[in-house]
Write a protein that holds these residues in place. Structure first.
Motif, PDB file in Angstrom:
ATOM      1  N   LYS A 166     -18.709  62.526  39.980  1.00  0.00           N
ATOM      2  CA  LYS A 166     -19.319  61.535  39.172  1.00  0.00           C
ATOM      3  C   LYS A 166     -19.038  61.608  37.509  1.00  0.00           C
ATOM      4  O   LYS A 166     -18.766  60.601  36.863  1.00  0.00           O
ATOM      5  CB  LYS A 166     -20.938  61.706  39.332  1.00  0.00           C
ATOM      6  N   HIS A 167     -18.848  62.991  37.197  1.00  0.00           N
ATOM      7  CA  HIS A 167     -18.677  63.343  35.794  1.00  0.00           C
ATOM      8  C   HIS A 167     -16.982  62.641  35.437  1.00  0.00           C
ATOM      9  O   HIS A 167     -16.841  62.111  34.657  1.00  0.00           O
ATOM     10  CB  HIS A 167     -18.571  64.864  35.515  1.00  0.00           C
ATOM     11  N   SER A 168     -16.265  62.925  36.522  1.00  0.00           N
ATOM     12  CA  SER A 168     -14.915  62.559  36.387  1.00  0.00           C
ATOM     13  C   SER A 168     -14.776  60.935  36.285  1.00  0.00           C
ATOM     14  O   SER A 168     -14.023  60.308  35.244  1.00  0.00           O
ATOM     15  CB  SER A 168     -13.845  62.998  37.599  1.00  0.00           C
ATOM     16  N   LEU A 169     -15.457  60.259  37.092  1.00  0.00           N
ATOM     17  CA  LEU A 169     -15.867  58.842  36.974  1.00  0.00           C
ATOM     18  C   LEU A 169     -16.181  58.255  35.659  1.00  0.00           C
ATOM     19  O   LEU A 169     -15.695  57.219  35.056  1.00  0.00           O
ATOM     20  CB  LEU A 169     -16.481  58.171  38.118  1.00  0.00           C
ATOM     21  N   PHE A 170     -17.061  59.008  35.147  1.00  0.00           N
ATOM     22  CA  PHE A 170     -17.690  58.610  33.935  1.00  0.00           C
ATOM     23  C   PHE A 170     -16.807  58.925  32.696  1.00  0.00           C
ATOM     24  O   PHE A 170     -16.372  58.112  31.981  1.00  0.00           O
ATOM     25  CB  PHE A 170     -19.123  59.404  33.588  1.00  0.00           C
ATOM     26  N   THR A 171     -15.773  59.878  32.824  1.00  0.00           N
ATOM     27  CA  THR A 171     -14.867  60.121  31.802  1.00  0.00           C
ATOM     28  C   THR A 171     -13.912  59.167  31.589  1.00  0.00           C
ATOM     29  O   THR A 171     -13.512  58.796  30.722  1.00  0.00           O
ATOM     30  CB  THR A 171     -14.107  61.761  31.913  1.00  0.00           C
ATOM     31  N   ASP A 199     -15.275  44.743  28.522  1.00  0.00           N
ATOM     32  CA  ASP A 199     -14.854  46.166  28.868  1.00  0.00           C
ATOM     33  C   ASP A 199     -14.646  46.463  30.324  1.00  0.00           C
ATOM     34  O   ASP A 199     -13.874  47.001  30.791  1.00  0.00           O
ATOM     35  CB  ASP A 199     -15.976  47.021  28.618  1.00  0.00           C
ATOM     36  N   ALA A 200     -15.480  45.748  31.133  1.00  0.00           N
ATOM     37  CA  ALA A 200     -15.388  46.017  32.722  1.00  0.00           C
ATOM     38  C   ALA A 200     -13.918  45.330  33.276  1.00  0.00           C
ATOM     39  O   ALA A 200     -13.247  45.812  34.006  1.00  0.00           O
ATOM     40  CB  ALA A 200     -16.412  45.323  33.479  1.00  0.00           C
ATOM     41  N   HIS A 201     -13.589  43.962  32.677  1.00  0.00           N
ATOM     42  CA  HIS A 201     -12.173  43.305  32.949  1.00  0.00           C
ATOM     43  C   HIS A 201     -11.234  44.331  32.525  1.00  0.00           C
ATOM     44  O   HIS A 201     -10.396  44.518  33.056  1.00  0.00           O
ATOM     45  CB  HIS A 201     -12.289  41.943  32.234  1.00  0.00           C
ATOM     46  N   ARG A 202     -11.518  44.917  31.259  1.00  0.00           N
ATOM     47  CA  ARG A 202     -10.357  45.715  30.667  1.00  0.00           C
ATOM     48  C   ARG A 202     -10.180  46.736  31.612  1.00  0.00           C
ATOM     49  O   ARG A 202      -8.976  47.402  31.759  1.00  0.00           O
ATOM     50  CB  ARG A 202     -10.831  46.117  29.244  1.00  0.00           C
ATOM     51  N   ALA A 203     -11.038  47.444  32.293  1.00  0.00           N
ATOM     52  CA  ALA A 203     -10.888  48.818  33.165  1.00  0.00           C
ATOM     53  C   ALA A 203     -10.456  48.228  34.469  1.00  0.00           C
ATOM     54  O   ALA A 203      -9.787  49.286  35.018  1.00  0.00           O
ATOM     55  CB  ALA A 203     -12.316  49.342  33.166  1.00  0.00           C
ATOM     56  N   GLN A 204     -10.682  47.267  34.965  1.00  0.00           N
ATOM     57  CA  GLN A 204     -10.349  47.070  36.328  1.00  0.00           C
ATOM     58  C   GLN A 204      -8.956  47.069  36.736  1.00  0.00           C
ATOM     59  O   GLN A 204      -8.365  47.993  37.470  1.00  0.00           O
ATOM     60  CB  GLN A 204     -10.885  45.527  36.935  1.00  0.00           C
ATOM     61  N   LYS A 205      -7.953  46.464  36.109  1.00  0.00           N
ATOM     62  CA  LYS A 205      -6.844  46.405  36.310  1.00  0.00           C
ATOM     63  C   LYS A 205      -6.007  47.683  36.199  1.00  0.00           C
ATOM     64  O   LYS A 205      -5.004  48.274  37.008  1.00  0.00           O
ATOM     65  CB  LYS A 205      -5.704  45.211  35.570  1.00  0.00           C
ATOM     66  N   PRO A 206      -6.010  48.468  35.072  1.00  0.00           N
ATOM     67  CA  PRO A 206      -5.351  49.514  34.772  1.00  0.00           C
ATOM     68  C   PRO A 206      -5.814  50.708  35.772  1.00  0.00           C
ATOM     69  O   PRO A 206      -5.097  51.802  35.913  1.00  0.00           O
ATOM     70  CB  PRO A 206      -5.812  50.123  33.280  1.00  0.00           C
ATOM     71  N   CYS A 207      -7.127  50.514  36.323  1.00  0.00           N
ATOM     72  CA  CYS A 207      -7.490  51.717  37.305  1.00  0.00           C
ATOM     73  C   CYS A 207      -7.245  51.446  38.803  1.00  0.00           C
ATOM     74  O   CYS A 207      -7.398  52.320  39.597  1.00  0.00           O
ATOM     75  CB  CYS A 207      -8.992  52.021  36.814  1.00  0.00           C
ATOM     76  N   ASP A 208      -7.029  50.097  38.938  1.00  0.00           N
ATOM     77  CA  ASP A 208      -7.047  49.753  40.400  1.00  0.00           C
ATOM     78  C   ASP A 208      -5.544  50.125  40.901  1.00  0.00           C
ATOM     79  O   ASP A 208      -4.564  50.167  40.317  1.00  0.00           O
ATOM     80  CB  ASP A 208      -6.928  48.220  40.661  1.00  0.00           C
ATOM     81  N   PHE A 241     -13.773  55.845  32.949  1.00  0.00           N
ATOM     82  CA  PHE A 241     -13.992  54.637  32.717  1.00  0.00           C
ATOM     83  C   PHE A 241     -14.814  54.334  31.458  1.00  0.00           C
ATOM     84  O   PHE A 241     -14.983  53.101  30.924  1.00  0.00           O
ATOM     85  CB  PHE A 241     -15.070  54.028  34.099  1.00  0.00           C
ATOM     86  N   SER A 242     -15.396  55.420  30.667  1.00  0.00           N
ATOM     87  CA  SER A 242     -15.962  55.313  29.429  1.00  0.00           C
ATOM     88  C   SER A 242     -15.006  55.150  28.435  1.00  0.00           C
ATOM     89  O   SER A 242     -15.403  54.762  27.489  1.00  0.00           O
ATOM     90  CB  SER A 242     -17.054  56.637  29.147  1.00  0.00           C
ATOM     91  N   GLN A 243     -13.793  55.345  28.766  1.00  0.00           N
ATOM     92  CA  GLN A 243     -12.901  55.201  27.819  1.00  0.00           C
ATOM     93  C   GLN A 243     -12.650  53.591  27.384  1.00  0.00           C
ATOM     94  O   GLN A 243     -11.917  53.334  26.459  1.00  0.00           O
ATOM     95  CB  GLN A 243     -11.313  55.714  28.290  1.00  0.00           C
ATOM     96  N   PHE A 244     -12.930  52.653  28.315  1.00  0.00           N
ATOM     97  CA  PHE A 244     -12.856  51.071  28.287  1.00  0.00           C
ATOM     98  C   PHE A 244     -14.136  50.717  27.542  1.00  0.00           C
ATOM     99  O   PHE A 244     -14.102  49.702  27.416  1.00  0.00           O
ATOM    100  CB  PHE A 244     -12.533  50.495  29.507  1.00  0.00           C
ATOM    101  N   GLY A 245     -15.079  51.263  27.528  1.00  0.00           N
ATOM    102  CA  GLY A 245     -16.367  50.896  26.907  1.00  0.00           C
ATOM    103  C   GLY A 245     -17.881  51.632  27.169  1.00  0.00           C
ATOM    104  O   GLY A 245     -17.704  52.698  28.108  1.00  0.00           O
ATOM    105  N   LEU A 246     -18.674  51.370  26.579  1.00  0.00           N
ATOM    106  CA  LEU A 246     -19.756  52.117  27.004  1.00  0.00           C
ATOM    107  C   LEU A 246     -20.413  51.812  28.104  1.00  0.00           C
ATOM    108  O   LEU A 246     -20.487  50.599  28.544  1.00  0.00           O
ATOM    109  CB  LEU A 246     -20.967  51.685  25.838  1.00  0.00           C
TER     110      LEU A 246
END
Length: 222
Positions: free
Chosen positions: A34-39, A74-83, A41-46
């Motif tokens: 959970k901490h790793s996920l937070f670290t 922010d959610a859209h910005r995170a989806q493609k780079p992480c998928d 995805f929080s790079q893309f927004g709060l």
């Protein structure tokens, strides 16, 4: 591009990311995940929340996660780079945007005080915004106070407070007043012994209110 970010619990699908094909084991490992996920995805927004769920029995070992952003952008910005990326795993994970809810109108729920300040600090930058309480007033059982002959049963009594405050952006010479009201039934505060012990402790700093009269009559009930 200008975006609207309400100070409310994000429930829209376009602010939610679904992550699956995660591997997790015992509780300590799950907390680390959970901490790793937070670290990541929080790079893309709060982030508002990161929730981890074990896979169903038919889905095999592992887990999935629901990640909520305050901002749809922010959610859209995170989806493609992480998928389909390994991120912190040895194998790729899948990341998808949540389903949009356009036909159903959900009730908007305001976030609490600490989350409001966290979001304001993120958007406006700490020390570049300010707030000032203008008035804090106890409105509990005003009708009963006006007519002392009427005694309200404890089960029907409630605590009700009105608050008016001002939020400002000094660098932009912009100020905006806000008002709000909170109410809580008194019966929820009755202890097992049948005795009631209620103490109101303001969570805001009221030292900058306009006058003492505006913040008097705070309750101390026992």
């Amino acid at each position: 591009m200008v975006q609207l970010v309400p100070f409310a619990v994000p429930i829209e699908g376009d602010k939610t990311l679904l992550v699956w094909e995660l591997s997790s084991g015992p509780t300590p490992e799950a907390l680390h995940l959970k901490h790793s996920l937070f670290t990541v995805f929080s790079q893309f927004g709060l982030l508002y929340s990161v929730r981890l769920f074990p896979n169903a029995a038919v889905g095999g070992p592992g887990s999935s996660a629901i990640i909520k952003f305050y901002s749809a952008r922010d959610a859209h910005r995170a989806q493609k780079p992480c998928d389909q990326k390994q991120l912190f795993h040895t194998s790729p994970v899948k990341v998808r945007l949540g389903t949009r809810h356009t036909a159903v109108h959900h009730k908007m729920l305001a976030v609490n005080n600490s989350r409001c300040q966290e979001l304001a600090n993120y958007i406006f930058v700490f020390h570049e915004w300010s707030k000032r309480i203008i008035k804090l007033q106890d409105l509990s059982n005003l009708e009963e106070r006006e007519n002392e002959d009427i005694v309200t049963p404890l089960q029907k009594q409630s605590l009700k407070f009105f608050c008016a405050l001002e939020v400002g952006l000094p660098s932009h010479e912009c100020r905006s007043p806000w008002v709000g009201m909170a109410e809580e039934s008194l019966d929820k505060l009755v202890e097992e012994s049948g005795k009631t012990a209620v103490a109101y402790r303001p969570c805001e700093d009221v030292t900058d209110a306009r006058t003492e009269e505006e913040v008097q009559d705070l309750i101390q009930v026992s």
